[in-house]
Design a protein around this motif. Structure first.
Motif, PDB file in Angstrom:
ATOM      1  N   LYS A  80      79.970 -95.518  19.621  1.00 12.85           N
ATOM      2  CA  LYS A  80      79.017 -96.954  19.767  1.00 12.85           C
ATOM      3  C   LYS A  80      77.363 -96.259  19.806  1.00 12.85           C
TER       4      LYS A  80
ATOM      5  N   PRO B 223      81.450-103.612  12.871  1.00 11.43           N
ATOM      6  CA  PRO B 223      81.312-103.009  14.127  1.00 11.43           C
ATOM      7  C   PRO B 223      82.116-103.776  15.325  1.00 11.43           C
ATOM      8  N   THR B 224      82.487-102.880  16.204  1.00  7.15           N
ATOM      9  CA  THR B 224      83.350-103.583  17.591  1.00  7.15           C
ATOM     10  C   THR B 224      82.568-103.334  18.657  1.00  7.15           C
TER      11      THR B 224
ATOM     12  N   THR C  93      83.174-101.053  20.755  1.00  5.09           N
ATOM     13  CA  THR C  93      82.885 -99.817  21.279  1.00  5.09           C
ATOM     14  C   THR C  93      82.681 -98.838  20.077  1.00  5.09           C
ATOM     15  N   ALA C  94      82.397 -99.216  18.775  1.00  4.39           N
ATOM     16  CA  ALA C  94      82.164 -98.627  17.765  1.00  4.39           C
ATOM     17  C   ALA C  94      81.308 -99.196  16.660  1.00  4.39           C
ATOM     18  N   ASP C  95      80.230 -98.733  16.142  1.00  2.06           N
ATOM     19  CA  ASP C  95      79.574 -99.107  14.906  1.00  2.06           C
ATOM     20  C   ASP C  95      79.018 -97.877  14.240  1.00  2.06           C
TER      21      ASP C  95
ATOM     22  N   ASP D  34      81.368 -95.630  26.428  1.00  3.75           N
ATOM     23  CA  ASP D  34      81.555 -96.656  25.470  1.00  3.75           C
ATOM     24  C   ASP D  34      82.296 -96.530  24.409  1.00  3.75           C
ATOM     25  N   ASP D  35      82.192 -95.201  23.920  1.00  2.00           N
ATOM     26  CA  ASP D  35      82.453 -94.803  22.581  1.00  2.00           C
ATOM     27  C   ASP D  35      84.074 -94.851  22.296  1.00  2.00           C
ATOM     28  N   TYR D  36      84.593 -95.644  21.361  1.00  2.00           N
ATOM     29  CA  TYR D  36      86.191 -95.639  20.758  1.00  2.00           C
ATOM     30  C   TYR D  36      86.622 -94.358  21.009  1.00  2.00           C
TER      31      TYR D  36
END
Length: 487
Positions: free
Chosen positions: A83, A115-116, A118-120, A159-161
């Motif tokens: 993210k 995007p989610t 936890t990830a974009d 907060d990173d996937y």
């Protein structure tokens, strides 16, 4: 200036633990038809930066071939999902160390279509042909990778996937995906973001905004010096644009002295050479080092070359000191993480050092660094062999790559973010890394010699072209030439 910082323990190898997937993973690998029915892989992950925030994210990875056929690594890509700290935040990739060689590993960033929370974004890792292949059961070994914000601000990774702060030892990790020829083989992408081939992240693409090097110009500005001087105090040394270092200061052992008297120009084989002598008795006060550097900072894109003689052993006395014998170009560091700092090094360690136990040559390209606390942004190539004797060293810089050659062979290629931003000095120095290599108090000395140095502005020459041009200069009786304009 010649202080040239090094990463501490940057060559540390970590024993790879082929453990099972960490408990608690929420997803399993998607079922996708592989590129070959026999091809299968697993991806292991660990991190050496486990905090919720960090100066840089450090996803260390390794890939294992669990199938029954040999696969070229340049058919494989990996994706690490994260993210971004903001919609306009940009990132840079770096490789600290890799069994396959950092020069054979690429890193590019992409944006997810869906995007989610936890990830974009994602970091896509690729391999050049130089990385070779993986046979069944083989692993790439350690790949110590990292990325950081382009503005050097602290990043948030909790907060990173793909991040796990508890994964400090290698284990299978489904939140990093592996693709072969674009087909998903391993891992689970964030929902709605199955990987597919992306031309924009091709490892072979040039950095944004890069331009090709112009055709070879026979009238391009040139520096050539075959070091036909009498002593380091010879007025011609300064007149020809050289500064010989004196006094104390880094790099190397604190308390050692830089000795102009040990920069000499003996006759070898009928012609003069530059001789840089390092002497030590195993103490800081008894250590004398040598350095010669261009006075002008006016070298950037182009071809740099030198014929250098390295020495594995001292002239007399006990062997084993951690000496560093060099040829490099650099821009000084004016502040921690100075974006205008740059450096391209050949460094030969005949007796090891920095954790190495024997001969090793490094080709290191630097973007920047912070001396305290230590944070280095660099990448390197390496050769674990003796280079005792004379060798032709060359590196070329254009708007896309830094390419290093030894004796006419490419040994490393580095791209962004390591290209220099501003003009540089050219430098040779010979210094002692530490006092741990040899504890004897018997005096000993090591010599590094330089036959010539050559630079051509804005021209990428082949080693054969360099050799031809040097021969022409010497046939014409040219001992010194400098038409490179001042900046």
């Amino acid at each position: 200036m010649s202080a040239r910082p090094r990463t501490t323990s940057r060559r540390a190898r970590l024993a790879a633990a082929a453990a099972i997937a960490a408990a608690g993973l929420a997803a399993t690998a998607l079922t996708v038809a592989p590129a070959s029915a026999a091809d299968a892989f697993s991806v292991q992950y660990r991190t050496s930066a486990s905090g919720a925030t960090a100066d840089q994210s450090e996803p260390w990875l390794q890939v294992t071939n669990t199938g029954s056929s040999t696969v070229a690594l340049n058919r494989i890509t990996l994706r690490y999902y994260f993210k971004a700290d903001g919609p306009s935040t940009t990132y840079r990739f770096a490789c600290s160390w890799a069994v396959k060689g950092c020069g054979n590993i690429t890193g590019t960033f992409g944006t997810l279509a869906n995007p989610t929370a936890t990830a974009d974004r994602y970091l896509e890792i690729g391999f050049t042909a130089g990385a070779g292949s993986l046979a069944p059961g083989q692993s790439t070994g350690d790949m110590q990778l990292r990325f950081y914000r382009s503005d050097w601000q602290t990043l948030t990774q909790s907060d990173d996937y793909s991040f796990s702060g508890t994964q400090t030892g290698y284990a299978n990790w489904q939140k990093v995906t592996l693709q072969e020829d674009g087909a998903l083989i391993w891992g689970t992408a964030p929902a709605g973001n199955n990987p597919s081939p992306s031309p924009s992240s091709s490892p072979s693409s040039s950095p944004s905004g890069s331009t090709s090097t112009p055709p070879v110009d026979p009238n391009a500005p040139v520096l050539f010096d075959d070091f036909s001087y009498n002593t380091s105090a010879d007025a011609a040394v300064q007149q020809h644009g050289w500064t010989v270092k004196s006094g104390q200061g880094g790099p190397g052992v604190s308390g050692a002295t830089w000795s102009p008297a040990d920069v000499t120009f003996p006759t070898v084989g009928g012609s003069k050479v530059l001789n840089l002598r390092l002497t030590t008795d195993g103490t800081a006060s008894g250590t004398k080092e040598t350095e010669i550097q261009t006075t002008a900072r006016k070298f950037k894109n182009g071809t740099y070359a030198a014929r250098v003689k390295f020495a594995d052993a001292p002239n007399s006395g006990p062997d084993g000191d951690h000496v560093n014998q060099t040829f490099f170009a650099f821009t000084p560091l004016n502040a921690p993480m100075d974006p205008n700092y740059s450096e391209q090094d050949f460094e030969y360690l005949p007796n090891g050092g920095w954790g190495e136990q024997s001969n090793i040559m490094y080709e290191t390209s630097w973007e920047t660094y912070n001396p305290d606390p230590w944070n280095a942004v660099n990448t390197h190539g390496e050769q674990r062999q003796s280079y005792d004797g004379w060798h032709l060293l060359q590196f070329t810089i254009d708007n896309s790559n830094i390419t290093y050659y030894i004796d006419g062979q490419v040994v490393a290629t580095h791209g962004e973010p390591y290209l220099p931003e501003t003009p540089q000095f050219i430098d040779f120095n010979h210094w002692l890394i530490d006092l741990a290599g040899q504890y004897s108090t018997t005096p000993r000395s090591y010599d590094q010699q330089v036959d010539y140095v050559y630079f051509v502005k804005d021209q990428v020459l082949s080693p054969a072209q360099v050799a031809s041009n040097i021969a022409a200069l010497r046939t014409a009786g040219t001992a010194f030439k400098d038409t490179v304009p001042a900046n």
